[in-house]
Scaffold this active site. Sequence first.
Site, PDB file in Angstrom:
ATOM      1  N   LYS A   1       0.777  -1.156  -0.182  1.00  0.00           N
ATOM      2  CA  LYS A   1       0.009  -0.093  -0.195  1.00  0.00           C
ATOM      3  C   LYS A   1       1.000   1.322  -0.048  1.00  0.00           C
ATOM      4  O   LYS A   1       2.163   1.152   0.244  1.00  0.00           O
ATOM      5  CB  LYS A   1      -0.929  -0.113   1.381  1.00  0.00           C
ATOM      6  CG  LYS A   1      -1.981  -1.250   1.284  1.00  0.00           C
ATOM      7  CD  LYS A   1      -2.984  -0.947   2.601  1.00  0.00           C
ATOM      8  CE  LYS A   1      -3.797  -2.269   2.493  1.00  0.00           C
ATOM      9  NZ  LYS A   1      -4.526  -2.166   3.891  1.00  0.00           N
TER      10      LYS A   1
ATOM     11  N   PHE B   1     -15.484   4.122   7.985  1.00  0.00           N
ATOM     12  CA  PHE B   1     -14.080   4.551   7.595  1.00  0.00           C
ATOM     13  C   PHE B   1     -13.846   4.311   5.954  1.00  0.00           C
ATOM     14  O   PHE B   1     -12.760   4.298   5.572  1.00  0.00           O
ATOM     15  CB  PHE B   1     -12.913   3.722   8.203  1.00  0.00           C
ATOM     16  CG  PHE B   1     -13.352   2.274   8.293  1.00  0.00           C
ATOM     17  CD1 PHE B   1     -12.896   1.431   7.251  1.00  0.00           C
ATOM     18  CD2 PHE B   1     -13.971   1.662   9.588  1.00  0.00           C
ATOM     19  CE1 PHE B   1     -13.230   0.083   7.313  1.00  0.00           C
ATOM     20  CE2 PHE B   1     -14.055   0.369   9.190  1.00  0.00           C
ATOM     21  CZ  PHE B   1     -13.657  -0.647   8.462  1.00  0.00           C
TER      22      PHE B   1
ATOM     23  N   ARG C   1      -0.876 -14.370   4.797  1.00  0.00           N
ATOM     24  CA  ARG C   1      -1.737 -13.467   6.133  1.00  0.00           C
ATOM     25  C   ARG C   1      -0.853 -13.806   7.423  1.00  0.00           C
ATOM     26  O   ARG C   1      -0.898 -12.867   8.174  1.00  0.00           O
ATOM     27  CB  ARG C   1      -3.118 -13.885   6.092  1.00  0.00           C
ATOM     28  CG  ARG C   1      -3.993 -13.428   5.142  1.00  0.00           C
ATOM     29  CD  ARG C   1      -5.425 -13.553   5.403  1.00  0.00           C
ATOM     30  NE  ARG C   1      -6.158 -12.705   6.353  1.00  0.00           N
ATOM     31  CZ  ARG C   1      -6.443 -11.293   5.848  1.00  0.00           C
ATOM     32  NH1 ARG C   1      -6.499 -10.998   4.787  1.00  0.00           N
ATOM     33  NH2 ARG C   1      -6.919 -10.573   6.916  1.00  0.00           N
TER      34      ARG C   1
ATOM     35  N   THR D   1      -5.022  -7.276  10.959  1.00  0.00           N
ATOM     36  CA  THR D   1      -5.579  -6.113  10.339  1.00  0.00           C
ATOM     37  C   THR D   1      -5.210  -4.811  11.031  1.00  0.00           C
ATOM     38  O   THR D   1      -4.542  -3.874  10.706  1.00  0.00           O
ATOM     39  CB  THR D   1      -6.956  -5.917  10.467  1.00  0.00           C
ATOM     40  OG1 THR D   1      -7.387  -7.326   9.530  1.00  0.00           O
ATOM     41  CG2 THR D   1      -7.828  -4.866   9.344  1.00  0.00           C
TER      42      THR D   1
ATOM     43  N   ARG E   1       2.797  -6.145   9.589  1.00  0.00           N
ATOM     44  CA  ARG E   1       1.830  -5.125  10.118  1.00  0.00           C
ATOM     45  C   ARG E   1       2.282  -4.819  11.291  1.00  0.00           C
ATOM     46  O   ARG E   1       2.473  -3.663  11.917  1.00  0.00           O
ATOM     47  CB  ARG E   1       0.585  -5.555   9.773  1.00  0.00           C
ATOM     48  CG  ARG E   1      -0.179  -5.656   8.359  1.00  0.00           C
ATOM     49  CD  ARG E   1      -1.470  -6.340   8.460  1.00  0.00           C
ATOM     50  NE  ARG E   1      -2.062  -5.999   7.147  1.00  0.00           N
ATOM     51  CZ  ARG E   1      -3.442  -6.441   6.844  1.00  0.00           C
ATOM     52  NH1 ARG E   1      -3.957  -7.477   7.900  1.00  0.00           N
ATOM     53  NH2 ARG E   1      -3.983  -6.118   5.917  1.00  0.00           N
TER      54      ARG E   1
ATOM     55  N   ASN F   1      -1.764  -0.421   7.366  1.00  0.00           N
ATOM     56  CA  ASN F   1      -1.009  -1.527   7.621  1.00  0.00           C
ATOM     57  C   ASN F   1      -0.053  -2.180   6.460  1.00  0.00           C
ATOM     58  O   ASN F   1      -0.032  -3.310   6.621  1.00  0.00           O
ATOM     59  CB  ASN F   1      -2.115  -2.636   8.260  1.00  0.00           C
ATOM     60  CG  ASN F   1      -3.383  -2.652   7.397  1.00  0.00           C
ATOM     61  OD1 ASN F   1      -3.160  -2.147   6.136  1.00  0.00           O
ATOM     62  ND2 ASN F   1      -4.203  -3.339   7.787  1.00  0.00           N
TER      63      ASN F   1
ATOM     64  N   HIS G   1      -1.977  -5.219   1.649  1.00  0.00           N
ATOM     65  CA  HIS G   1      -3.178  -6.035   1.717  1.00  0.00           C
ATOM     66  C   HIS G   1      -2.759  -7.679   1.409  1.00  0.00           C
ATOM     67  O   HIS G   1      -1.879  -7.872   0.503  1.00  0.00           O
ATOM     68  CB  HIS G   1      -3.820  -5.402   0.609  1.00  0.00           C
ATOM     69  CG  HIS G   1      -5.117  -6.304   0.225  1.00  0.00           C
ATOM     70  ND1 HIS G   1      -6.214  -6.254   0.914  1.00  0.00           N
ATOM     71  CD2 HIS G   1      -5.160  -7.410  -0.777  1.00  0.00           C
ATOM     72  CE1 HIS G   1      -7.147  -7.277   0.320  1.00  0.00           C
ATOM     73  NE2 HIS G   1      -6.652  -7.758  -0.761  1.00  0.00           N
TER      74      HIS G   1
HETATM   75  N1  UDP Z   1      -9.470  -0.843   8.084  1.00  0.00           N
HETATM   76  C1  UDP Z   1      -9.434   0.033   9.200  1.00  0.00           C
HETATM   77  N2  UDP Z   1     -10.261   0.112  10.155  1.00  0.00           N
HETATM   78  C2  UDP Z   1     -11.127  -0.936  10.447  1.00  0.00           C
HETATM   79  C3  UDP Z   1     -10.883  -2.012   9.594  1.00  0.00           C
HETATM   80  C4  UDP Z   1     -10.283  -1.928   8.404  1.00  0.00           C
HETATM   81  O1  UDP Z   1      -8.678   1.276   8.733  1.00  0.00           O
HETATM   82  O2  UDP Z   1     -11.661  -1.107  11.596  1.00  0.00           O
HETATM   83  C5  UDP Z   1      -8.619  -0.798   6.967  1.00  0.00           C
HETATM   84  C6  UDP Z   1      -7.456  -1.385   7.176  1.00  0.00           C
HETATM   85  O3  UDP Z   1      -6.435  -0.717   6.255  1.00  0.00           O
HETATM   86  C7  UDP Z   1      -7.482  -2.814   6.471  1.00  0.00           C
HETATM   87  C8  UDP Z   1      -8.841  -2.443   5.177  1.00  0.00           C
HETATM   88  O4  UDP Z   1      -9.472  -1.261   5.770  1.00  0.00           O
HETATM   89  O5  UDP Z   1      -6.426  -3.352   5.900  1.00  0.00           O
HETATM   90  C9  UDP Z   1      -9.583  -3.706   5.019  1.00  0.00           C
HETATM   91  O6  UDP Z   1     -10.194  -4.313   5.806  1.00  0.00           O
HETATM   92  P1  UDP Z   1     -10.346  -5.721   6.018  1.00  0.00           P
HETATM   93  O7  UDP Z   1     -11.124  -5.878   7.251  1.00  0.00           O
HETATM   94  O8  UDP Z   1     -10.534  -6.447   4.673  1.00  0.00           O
HETATM   95  O9  UDP Z   1      -9.119  -6.078   6.720  1.00  0.00           O
HETATM   96  P2  UDP Z   1      -7.587  -6.965   5.894  1.00  0.00           P
HETATM   97  O10 UDP Z   1      -8.029  -8.220   5.074  1.00  0.00           O
HETATM   98  O11 UDP Z   1      -6.707  -6.016   5.033  1.00  0.00           O
HETATM   99  O12 UDP Z   1      -6.892  -7.525   7.108  1.00  0.00           O
HETATM  100 MG    MG Z   2     -10.046  -7.996   3.548  1.00  0.00          MG
END
Ligand code: UDP
Ligand code: MG
Length: 167
Positions: A10, A58, A91, A97, A108, A122, A125
């Site tokens: 990112k 968000f 992952r 996350t 992360r 973070n 992705h």
């Molecule tokens: N995100 C955030 N706040 C939250 C949840 C998600 O800022 O409470 C952002 C974060 O950058 C995350 C992205 O939104 O990587 C996508 O969310 P997802 O739940 O898909 O998490 P990921 O699969 O990236 O772990």
């Molecule tokens: Mg996701």
Amino acid sequence: MNQAALILIKPDGLKKSLTGNILTRLSETKLEIVAAKMVRVSKELAEEHYRHLKDRPFFGEIIKYLRGELHNRKKVMALIYWGEEAIKKCRQLAGATNPEEADPTSIRGSYGRITTSGVYENVIHVSSDGPDAEREIKLWFQPDEIIVELYPCKEVIDKEKKRKVWA
Ligand code: UDP
Ligand code: MG
């Protein structure tokens, strides 16, 4: 079972010059990189990528984040890792996350932060499961950009399409 995972470095990862570190960490998986490119992310692409979150408060901020508007880095690096249990392995190295909850030795946990407005920056992705990976890979890549045939494709003759070639 062999599977594919979409990885995005990112804009914060690029701004912090973490590309090398992230790729080194991911190489621990012994997975194969089957596609890689830099992408300027359109609003449409970002919104489609995060469409599962469109009702969250968000959403607007993470669209700006993925498009590089929070970091003045209007690009991401997109890669496809392929091999045994690719999603689980990537992952695990990525970590949770929320960077404050992520294992501190994960990518992360090492490099992420929470902004004052609450966005989880973070740095990478990773697709969350097989169907998600397929949807995301088809969104970010065309078949010709991937060195293996991950999903069934068909050939079309597309002479009308305007494209650039070397002058
Ligand atoms: N995100 C955030 N706040 C939250 C949840 C998600 O800022 O409470 C952002 C974060 O950058 C995350 C992205 O939104 O990587 C996508 O969310 P997802 O739940 O898909 O998490 P990921 O699969 O990236 O772990
Ligand atoms: Mg996701």
